[in-house]
Design a protein around this motif. Structure first.
Motif, PDB file in Angstrom:
ATOM      1  N   PHE A 250       0.839  -1.199   0.000  1.00 17.95           N
ATOM      2  CA  PHE A 250       0.000   0.000   0.000  1.00 17.95           C
ATOM      3  C   PHE A 250       0.880   1.258   0.000  1.00 17.95           C
ATOM      4  O   PHE A 250       0.618   2.222  -0.744  1.00 17.95           O
ATOM      5  N   GLN A 251       1.929   1.241   0.810  1.00 14.33           N
ATOM      6  CA  GLN A 251       2.863   2.371   0.900  1.00 14.33           C
ATOM      7  C   GLN A 251       3.549   2.612  -0.440  1.00 14.33           C
ATOM      8  O   GLN A 251       3.750   3.764  -0.864  1.00 14.33           O
ATOM      9  N   LEU A 252       3.880   1.523  -1.118  1.00 12.71           N
ATOM     10  CA  LEU A 252       4.543   1.627  -2.426  1.00 12.71           C
ATOM     11  C   LEU A 252       3.613   2.317  -3.437  1.00 12.71           C
ATOM     12  O   LEU A 252       4.043   3.221  -4.165  1.00 12.71           O
ATOM     13  N   PHE A 253       2.348   1.890  -3.458  1.00 13.62           N
ATOM     14  CA  PHE A 253       1.392   2.490  -4.404  1.00 13.62           C
ATOM     15  C   PHE A 253       1.119   3.964  -4.074  1.00 13.62           C
ATOM     16  O   PHE A 253       1.025   4.805  -4.971  1.00 13.62           O
ATOM     17  N   LEU A 254       1.023   4.270  -2.790  1.00 16.29           N
ATOM     18  CA  LEU A 254       0.828   5.672  -2.396  1.00 16.29           C
ATOM     19  C   LEU A 254       2.040   6.519  -2.775  1.00 16.29           C
ATOM     20  O   LEU A 254       1.907   7.672  -3.208  1.00 16.29           O
ATOM     21  N   GLY A 255       3.243   5.947  -2.614  1.00 16.56           N
ATOM     22  CA  GLY A 255       4.475   6.647  -2.997  1.00 16.56           C
ATOM     23  C   GLY A 255       4.499   6.960  -4.479  1.00 16.56           C
ATOM     24  O   GLY A 255       4.891   8.068  -4.887  1.00 16.56           O
ATOM     25  N   ILE A 272       9.151   2.731 -14.481  1.00 13.06           N
ATOM     26  CA  ILE A 272       9.649   1.547 -15.198  1.00 13.06           C
ATOM     27  C   ILE A 272      10.918   1.022 -14.517  1.00 13.06           C
ATOM     28  O   ILE A 272      11.064  -0.190 -14.277  1.00 13.06           O
ATOM     29  N   SER A 273      11.840   1.937 -14.168  1.00 12.80           N
ATOM     30  CA  SER A 273      13.078   1.510 -13.498  1.00 12.80           C
ATOM     31  C   SER A 273      12.774   0.975 -12.092  1.00 12.80           C
ATOM     32  O   SER A 273      13.427   0.040 -11.611  1.00 12.80           O
ATOM     33  N   LEU A 274      11.759   1.563 -11.428  1.00 14.92           N
ATOM     34  CA  LEU A 274      11.346   1.062 -10.116  1.00 14.92           C
ATOM     35  C   LEU A 274      10.828  -0.369 -10.234  1.00 14.92           C
ATOM     36  O   LEU A 274      11.147  -1.243  -9.413  1.00 14.92           O
ATOM     37  N   LEU A 275      10.040  -0.607 -11.294  1.00 13.89           N
ATOM     38  CA  LEU A 275       9.491  -1.948 -11.531  1.00 13.89           C
ATOM     39  C   LEU A 275      10.617  -2.948 -11.770  1.00 13.89           C
ATOM     40  O   LEU A 275      10.610  -4.058 -11.215  1.00 13.89           O
ATOM     41  N   ILE A 276      11.609  -2.547 -12.570  1.00 15.49           N
ATOM     42  CA  ILE A 276      12.740  -3.453 -12.864  1.00 15.49           C
ATOM     43  C   ILE A 276      13.523  -3.759 -11.578  1.00 15.49           C
ATOM     44  O   ILE A 276      13.824  -4.923 -11.280  1.00 15.49           O
ATOM     45  N   TRP A 355      20.865   0.039  -2.427  1.00 15.65           N
ATOM     46  CA  TRP A 355      21.359   1.420  -2.485  1.00 15.65           C
ATOM     47  C   TRP A 355      21.546   1.932  -3.912  1.00 15.65           C
ATOM     48  O   TRP A 355      21.596   3.146  -4.131  1.00 15.65           O
ATOM     49  N   THR A 356      21.640   1.021  -4.866  1.00 20.63           N
ATOM     50  CA  THR A 356      21.759   1.449  -6.269  1.00 20.63           C
ATOM     51  C   THR A 356      20.399   1.855  -6.831  1.00 20.63           C
ATOM     52  O   THR A 356      20.299   2.788  -7.635  1.00 20.63           O
ATOM     53  N   SER A 357      19.358   1.153  -6.391  1.00 20.11           N
ATOM     54  CA  SER A 357      18.015   1.392  -6.930  1.00 20.11           C
ATOM     55  C   SER A 357      17.566   2.850  -6.800  1.00 20.11           C
ATOM     56  O   SER A 357      17.130   3.456  -7.799  1.00 20.11           O
ATOM     57  N   PRO A 358      17.650   3.488  -5.608  1.00 19.77           N
ATOM     58  CA  PRO A 358      17.216   4.896  -5.512  1.00 19.77           C
ATOM     59  C   PRO A 358      18.004   5.824  -6.436  1.00 19.77           C
ATOM     60  O   PRO A 358      17.446   6.773  -6.998  1.00 19.77           O
ATOM     61  N   MET A 392       9.819   4.751  -0.227  1.00 19.25           N
ATOM     62  CA  MET A 392       9.469   3.597  -1.071  1.00 19.25           C
ATOM     63  C   MET A 392      10.556   2.518  -1.033  1.00 19.25           C
ATOM     64  O   MET A 392      10.325   1.372  -1.424  1.00 19.25           O
ATOM     65  N   GLY A 393      11.749   2.890  -0.562  1.00 13.48           N
ATOM     66  CA  GLY A 393      12.871   1.944  -0.564  1.00 13.48           C
ATOM     67  C   GLY A 393      12.627   0.758   0.343  1.00 13.48           C
ATOM     68  O   GLY A 393      12.913  -0.395  -0.016  1.00 13.48           O
ATOM     69  N   GLU A 394      12.091   1.020   1.546  1.00  9.73           N
ATOM     70  CA  GLU A 394      11.842  -0.060   2.506  1.00  9.73           C
ATOM     71  C   GLU A 394      10.828  -1.068   1.959  1.00  9.73           C
ATOM     72  O   GLU A 394      11.067  -2.282   2.028  1.00  9.73           O
ATOM     73  N   PRO A 395       9.686  -0.617   1.407  1.00 11.26           N
ATOM     74  CA  PRO A 395       8.759  -1.595   0.809  1.00 11.26           C
ATOM     75  C   PRO A 395       9.374  -2.422  -0.311  1.00 11.26           C
ATOM     76  O   PRO A 395       9.159  -3.639  -0.383  1.00 11.26           O
ATOM     77  N   VAL A 396      10.146  -1.770  -1.184  1.00 10.14           N
ATOM     78  CA  VAL A 396      10.765  -2.506  -2.303  1.00 10.14           C
ATOM     79  C   VAL A 396      11.663  -3.621  -1.776  1.00 10.14           C
ATOM     80  O   VAL A 396      11.712  -4.733  -2.318  1.00 10.14           O
ATOM     81  N   ARG A 397      12.398  -3.321  -0.678  1.00  9.86           N
ATOM     82  CA  ARG A 397      13.328  -4.302  -0.127  1.00  9.86           C
ATOM     83  C   ARG A 397      12.611  -5.388   0.681  1.00  9.86           C
ATOM     84  O   ARG A 397      12.978  -6.565   0.624  1.00  9.86           O
ATOM     85  N   LEU A 398      11.566  -4.993   1.437  1.00 12.97           N
ATOM     86  CA  LEU A 398      10.979  -5.919   2.398  1.00 12.97           C
ATOM     87  C   LEU A 398       9.803  -6.730   1.855  1.00 12.97           C
ATOM     88  O   LEU A 398       9.468  -7.764   2.429  1.00 12.97           O
ATOM     89  N   ILE A 399       9.172  -6.276   0.781  1.00 14.87           N
ATOM     90  CA  ILE A 399       8.044  -7.049   0.237  1.00 14.87           C
ATOM     91  C   ILE A 399       8.476  -8.458  -0.181  1.00 14.87           C
ATOM     92  O   ILE A 399       7.819  -9.447   0.185  1.00 14.87           O
TER      93      ILE A 399
END
Length: 1300
Positions: A250-255, A272-276, A355-358, A392-399
């Protein structure tokens, strides 16, 4: 501004006053509490009576933290749980729902019933947790929007103070909601998980109490313990991961929504890069999960093998197999270490990706804005994008991790579902009538029984049996005839194929293999019943335990080690016999109870216990000792699962072929005298009567002294920096720690430089967007390389430490003296928890702690560069945080230490119950054991509950303090004059300020965690400093390979004690065992026979005196050189999980032909030849798939292979029938005719044909001479023989005083 300031100060003062009132409240003067006696100083946790504000701020735990700050907490200081958190209520709710689901017939459907029941019970309480998670998510996502509004306000031409204060007010509200909702989401999700865990742990235990024999075969003791320790415990974290999973999504979508709101279409390339980047996390999480799964499998295998080795350490030391089994453990650890290393290195790649993703996503979004011109690249846009990506970094890592954990939970739920749906014992297997009717005790009609109902041939066939009250029934037959199975059929433990079984009255059962609980001797005898002193004393005297109890420092309050490790086989058997006698049942089922005791004690037990104490009871006695059968009312002779013959002793002698063979084999064993002089019997009578008159009182009360089982040693209070120094010194990891610090510092510097460059680039028109984005991207990417190196160095530090500590720990354990294993439960040595923390947590916790300190200082530095006044507030809040951390840690440290002692008893209790479930059901004590188990769970749960509450208490206060720094920064930025600070620096300062709280929480969490984790180093170091045995090999003093050439043993003034403060066990023993002679060692229980054998193998160090073998002092040579030259068949036969081959020849020194010859000589060839896999046939854990007699034969086979000059038989034929015993004695005489054979025996015929007999009493050598000479005099040995013969010859011997 004035209004906001006043309101804020009032709120702060209100909190302060409320805390002051709570801290100062005196519980003794409180009118709201009932007057309690002083016994319950702590009582129930204050949560139940806490006010709303106290619940909101976790102030209800203040009293516990205050107590922990004033003194070291103990278990009794921890309050009990409120009723809704107790295991019993949790289980009742689960059980009712489970039964209703079963009643609806859904068990036939493929769905998981455990999951359905859990969902149904705990759905409602998780709604509140979901609301908290929802509010937290909203408040986190709002923060970048507040930053956006704040920077726009700073950029505005008109300085509107009210607007600025409104934004600050929104920031305060958002942070308050975030802090409170997050803390309560975490606390209540774990509280709900605790309830789920407790419910499942109780359900598992209840199920194992009802499990059928086939079910127990499908689910071993180790697996059931794993269901509790792994699967049920995993449910404790399930709600947290579940709510984290959906709220992060939910946090990711709100972000993403915030990005589009701020940037517009320019956010699309970034999406697109976030999705990858997000999708790359999934295969990485899968690889990491595979590593962890394989690591867990390897760890389970190592722990199973380690447990087996620890339980069999005595035989390993006697056979000098330490190196072999140590190598086995190390090879299993190497396999485990391989997956551990891979998991650590994969984490380094994960950190790089994180750390590269952001950097990639933010650079792409900046580029999209520049190209598409969807939003201006100003301070508000740039720093809002960065703040949004950060949240958004924490959700991407922890999901992906959350999904991985949820998959593991699903696997656990499936395992538990299979277990809880397994077959249970049916009440209709036997028909029980509570009290005896006049003419029957047991009646079996046309009974056919099979351990495996699908197997065509039943285990017991055509059983017809009717036993009247008060009768004594003897059951005999060769090894494997089905004697024990007959008793199981009466207990209802073996599945009934056909027929009826009726039991009239209560049952007491004594198993062939002793089942002893951890606890005191008194606990084991009372077995949950209240003490009746007269009945208790009678039971102890009838079972010949009075002398043993008097010899212990603590009397009957002496603690028995795990599985009775510090008791002899005879003591364990008599304790369980006393348990049955004290139970005062109607029917007694005794499965070969005399196999582990000497002949005199066996006669005493038969006469005084079976025939006298149980005179009016119905007794079914399974025995190999034919001499007792002449006194029983009726005899059943079993063979191949059938009762082949039945009748009285005289009837069977005239008409029973099988029984006649058994009796003849027994008579053949009596090779010395056919008759004992009446003089000797008279001597026996006189001595026994005299002894009876001089008996003292039984010593029931304990006195100060050393318990056999020592209490676990733990440090108290703050241990300072020593464990940290120990960690770095043992691992030699200072170099890697320094490298981690350097790379982290460079990483933080580059991160700060990248964001500072953006703030600067916005202000300088000459810097183009392309150049600004390019420099930022390169700098950020370079920082990611350093953070990767930091994690890599931390991994190397952890791996070095894991290897060093495990190696030191294993070496120390295998070199520890036998006394250490006798006084330390195996569960305490199996420090899998401590090693797991060492493997996974400590290295990263150390690095994360340093990381967060550097980041916190950097943030405060950047904020101070814009508004220097922040330094004052930051300094004050840092001091306050440090005080609160110290205040919290005083209690948290002890809570963690106590928690380390509350989980192990649960696992031990589950394992003990699994091993003794037949005894528990036989004594009808299922409910009593269930209630004790529930108490253990509640004890563990209350530590878990208060540890979590204390953690939330400190984090809430740390967040509140650091929020003050944030609010001060925001407030000062609002008050700054227009144009005093560039908008870019305002945005930079506030963006760092927004992450200040989370960084401080991160720091506090890891600081507190590391302080708790480091206890593991302290515990493992204690094991690494165990005093060791003498070395295996003494270089320069090695005996020649042909030693000993003769086998002559000389004992010279030998004195032995087990501890420095303990009394002497052997007192001045001096004698010589001639080379090639057969020496029999006899004596009452506790006379020192086993200690003499231990001294010969150098298991104990002599206090004074010497033992010489062929003129060589055994203490002057290495243990391996000594023990490999001696052979022993121990009292308790030990087999290891593996095959027949590996059990016969663990070191792999002999050929198949030699092994087959040894098997033939020890009467096992026929049995093993009939198995499909021959020498590769499996041996299960502890040899459970072989009978006790067969296990003893395996041990004989081992010594036949080794063929040493000295052989010790330590009551080696106690568990086999007389016929097999006679054959084995003949084989030993033939095969070891030129060897020195020392025989410690219970059966007098086994030693009566020895060349010399040694009689021990109270640790002293009473007699040492040829048996024929000793028989001619009024000697102790002749008295023993007289007692044995009188018990064999006289049917009414139980009335003869010489047997008392």
């Amino acid at each position: 501004m004035v209004l906001w300031s006043v309101n804020f100060l009032l709120l702060f003062c209100a909190f302060g006053n409320i805390n002051h009132l709570i801290f100062q409240q005196n519980p003794e003067k409180s009118l709201s509490k009932p007057l309690l006696d002083k016994k319950s100083n702590i009582g129930q946790t204050e949560l139940g009576q806490a006010s709303f504000l106290s619940r909101l701020t976790f102030s209800w735990i203040n009293s516990l933290l205050r107590l922990g700050y004033s003194k070291s907490l103990a278990l009794e200081d921890i309050p009990s749980l409120v009723s809704e958190d107790e295991a019993n209520l949790a289980y009742q709710k689960f059980s009712d729902t489970w039964e209703s689901l079963l009643g609806k017939g859904v068990s036939n459907k493929p769905s998981n019933l455990v999951l359905q029941a859990i969902a149904k019970v705990y759905f409602r309480e998780n709604i509140f947790v979901a609301i908290c998670a929802f509010l937290r998510t909203i408040s986190v996502v709002v923060s970048p929007l507040i930053l956006y509004a704040f920077v726009n306000h700073a950029n505005s031409h008109e300085k509107d103070l009210f607007e600025g204060l409104c934004i600050v007010g929104c920031l305060i509200l958002a942070k308050l909601v975030e802090s409170l909702s997050q803390r309560h989401c975490f606390f209540h999700s774990r509280r709900s998980g605790m309830r789920m865990r407790s419910a499942l742990m109780v359900a598992i235990y209840q199920k194992q109490l009802k499990l059928t024999s086939l079910g127990r075969k499908r689910h071993s003791t180790g697996e059931i313990v794993n269901y509790v320790a792994v699967d049920a415990y995993r449910m404790g974290e399930f709600p947290w991961w579940f709510h984290s999973g959906w709220s992060f999504a939910f946090q990711l979508f709100l972000g993403i929504g915030v990005l589009f709101a701020v940037v517009g279409i320019g956010a699309l390339p970034g999406l697109i890069s976030l999705l990858i980047c997000g999708l790359l996390n999934f295969p990485f999480a899968k690889i990491l999960q595979k590593c962890q799964s394989n690591f867990m499998l390897a760890q389970d295998e190592r722990l199973r093998t380690t447990s087996e080795i620890l339980n069999s350490m005595k035989i390993i030391k006697l056979q000098s197999w330490e190196e072999k089994f140590k190598n086995l453990i190390e090879s299993l650890r190497d396999r485990e270490f391989k997956w551990l290393a891979e998991a650590h290195f994969k984490k380094a790649y994960g950190t790089l990706l994180y750390w590269t993703s952001p950097t990639i996503i933010s650079s792409v979004i900046f580029l999209g804005c520049a190209i598409l011109r969807s939003a201006p690249l100003n301070a508000s846009t740039i720093f809002t994008i960065l703040a949004t990506l950060r949240c958004m970094g924490e959700p991407v890592r922890l999901i992906p991790e959350a999904l991985s954990v949820l998959i593991q939970v699903k696997v656990s739920l499936d395992r538990l579902n299979i277990f809880l749906l397994d077959d249970e014992l049916q009440n209709d297997e036997i028909i029980r009538t509570p009290s005896q009717i006049l003419d029957k005790s047991i009646k079996i009609q046309c009974g056919n029984f099979s351990w495996d109902p699908e197997f065509m041939a039943p285990t017991l066939r055509e059983i017809n049996l009717e036993i009247n009250p008060g009768k004594k029934i003897g059951v005999c037959g060769p090894v494997g005839a089905g004697k024990s199975s007959l008793l199981y059929s009466i207990l209802g433990e073996i599945p009934k194929v056909s027929g009826t079984v009726n039991v009239y009255g209560s049952i007491a059962y004594v198993s062939q293999t002793s089942w002893i609980q951890s606890g005191t001797i008194r606990d084991n005898i009372l077995f949950g019943q209240p003490i009746d002193q007269m009945r208790y004393e009678k039971a102890i005297i009838a079972c010949a335990l009075d002398k043993d109890i008097n010899s212990f420092d603590h009397g009957d309050l002496t603690e028995i080690g795990q599985r009775g490790l510090n008791m002899s086989g005879g003591q364990k058997q008599r304790i369980q016999l006393a348990r049955a006698v004290y139970n005062d049942a109607d029917i007694y089922l005794l499965d070969d109870p005399f196999s582990a005791v000497d002949a005199h004690t066996a006669a005493y037990l038969f006469n005084n216990c079976v025939m006298a104490a149980l005179e009016k009871k119905t007794v079914i006695l399974v025995t190999h000792q034919v001499e007792f059968l002449q006194s029983v009312d009726h005899i059943l002779v079993m063979e191949d699962g059938k009762i082949n013959e039945s009748g009285s002793y005289e009837e069977l002698l005239t008409s029973g072929m099988a029984f006649e063979q058994l009796v003849n084999a027994h008579r053949d064993a009596m090779t010395v005298h056919n008759k004992v002089d009446s003089v000797q019997i008279e001597v026996c009578q006189r001595s026994c009567l005299k002894k009876g008159n001089s008996e003292g009182e039984i010593f029931f009360e304990g006195v100060p002294g050393v318990q056999l089982t020592e209490k676990e040693k733990t440090e108290i209070g703050d241990v300072g920096w020593k464990p940290f120094r120990d960690y770095l010194q043992v691992s030699e990891g200072s170099f890697f720690l320094c490298l981690s610090l350097i790379t982290q510092s460079i990483f933080v510097a580059l991160q700060a430089a990248a964001t500072y460059w953006l703030a600067l680039g916005i202000q300088v028109p000459s810097i183009s967007p392309g150049m600004m984005i390019g420099v930022y991207t390169v700098t950020s990417a370079l920082s990611a390389v350093f953070v990767y190196l930091r994690t890599l160095f931390a991994a190397h530090l952890g791996l070095k430490a894991s290897k060093a500590f495990f190696s030191g720990f294993t070496n120390a354990i295998f070199k520890a003296p036998m006394l250490f294993f006798d006084s330390t439960p195996a569960g305490r040595i199996l420090t899998d928890k401590y090693l797991s923390i060492l493997d996974f947590d400590i290295p990263f916790a150390m690095v994360f702690l340093v990381v967060s300190v550097i980041e916190l200082l950097t943030m405060i530095g950047i904020m101070a560069a814009v508004t220097w006044q922040v330094v004052i507030v930051a300094s004050l809040t840092t001091a306050a945080v440090m005080y609160f951390q110290g205040y919290y840690l005083a209690s948290a440290r002890e809570l963690v230490r106590i928690t380390g002692t509350t989980k192990a008893p649960i696992m031990n209790y589950v394992a003990e119950t699994s091993l003794g479930v037949v005894n528990i059901r036989a004594f009808n004590l299922v409910n009593s054991f269930f209630q004790n188990y529930v108490k253990l769970i509640d004890t563990d749960a209350r530590l878990f509950f208060h540890s979590n509450a204390a953690m939330e208490w400190i984090l809430l206060r740390v967040e509140a303090l650091q929020n003050l720094t944030l609010f001060t920064t925001a407030f000062l930025l609002v008050l700054l004059p227009k144009g005093f600070v560039a908008p870019g620096l305002v945005a930079l300062s506030l963006s760092y300020a927004l992450t200040l709280t989370s960084t401080q929480v991160f720091l506090t969490r890891w600081y507190c965690s590391l302080s708790n984790y480091i206890i593991s180093v302290e515990r493992i170091k204690q094991f690494m400093h165990i005093p060791s045995e003498p070395p295996e090999i003494e270089e320069g003093r090695r005996p020649p390979s042909s030693w000993p050439p003769k086998g002559r043993i000389e004992l010279q003034a030998l004195n032995i004690r087990y501890r420095q403060t303990a009394p002497l066990v052997l007192k001045g023993i001096t004698c010589t065992f001639r080379e090639g002679s057969r020496v029999g060692v006899v004596g009452r229980t506790g006379s020192g026979k086993s200690t003499l054998i231990s001294a010969l193998f150098h298991l104990v160090e002599p206090e004074s005196g010497r033992i010489l073998i062929d003129g060589l002092d055994i203490c002057s040579i290495g243990l391996k050189d000594l023990r490999t030259k001696l052979s022993i068949i121990p009292q308790e036969p030990t087999l290891f999980r593996g095959s027949v081959r590996t059990n016969m020849d663990p070191l792999g020194l002999y050929s198949d032909d030699e092994i087959w010859k040894a098997l033939e000589k020890c009467q096992l060839k026929a049995t093993i030849s009939s198995l499909p896999n021959l020498l590769e046939s499996s041996v299960s854990e502890e040899g459970d798939n072989w009978s006790t007699g067969q296990r003893q034969l395996f041990c004989l086979g081992r010594v036949l292979l080794r063929r040493n000059r000295i052989l010790v038989l330590d009551e080696a034929t106690a568990s086999i029938d007389s016929a097999t015993d006679a054959i084995l004695q003949r084989i030993i005489r033939q095969e070891f005719s030129e060897c020195t054979v020392i025989t410690v025996a219970h059966r007098v015929p086994t030693v009566i044909d020895s060349d010399m007999v040694m009689v021990l009493s109270c640790g002293k050598l009473v007699e040492y001479d040829e048996p024929s000479k000793l028989m001619e005099t009024n000697s102790s040995f002749s008295n023993l023989v007289a007692e044995y013969w009188s018990s064999c010859k006289r049917p009414d011997s139980y009335r003869n005083p010489c047997n008392l």
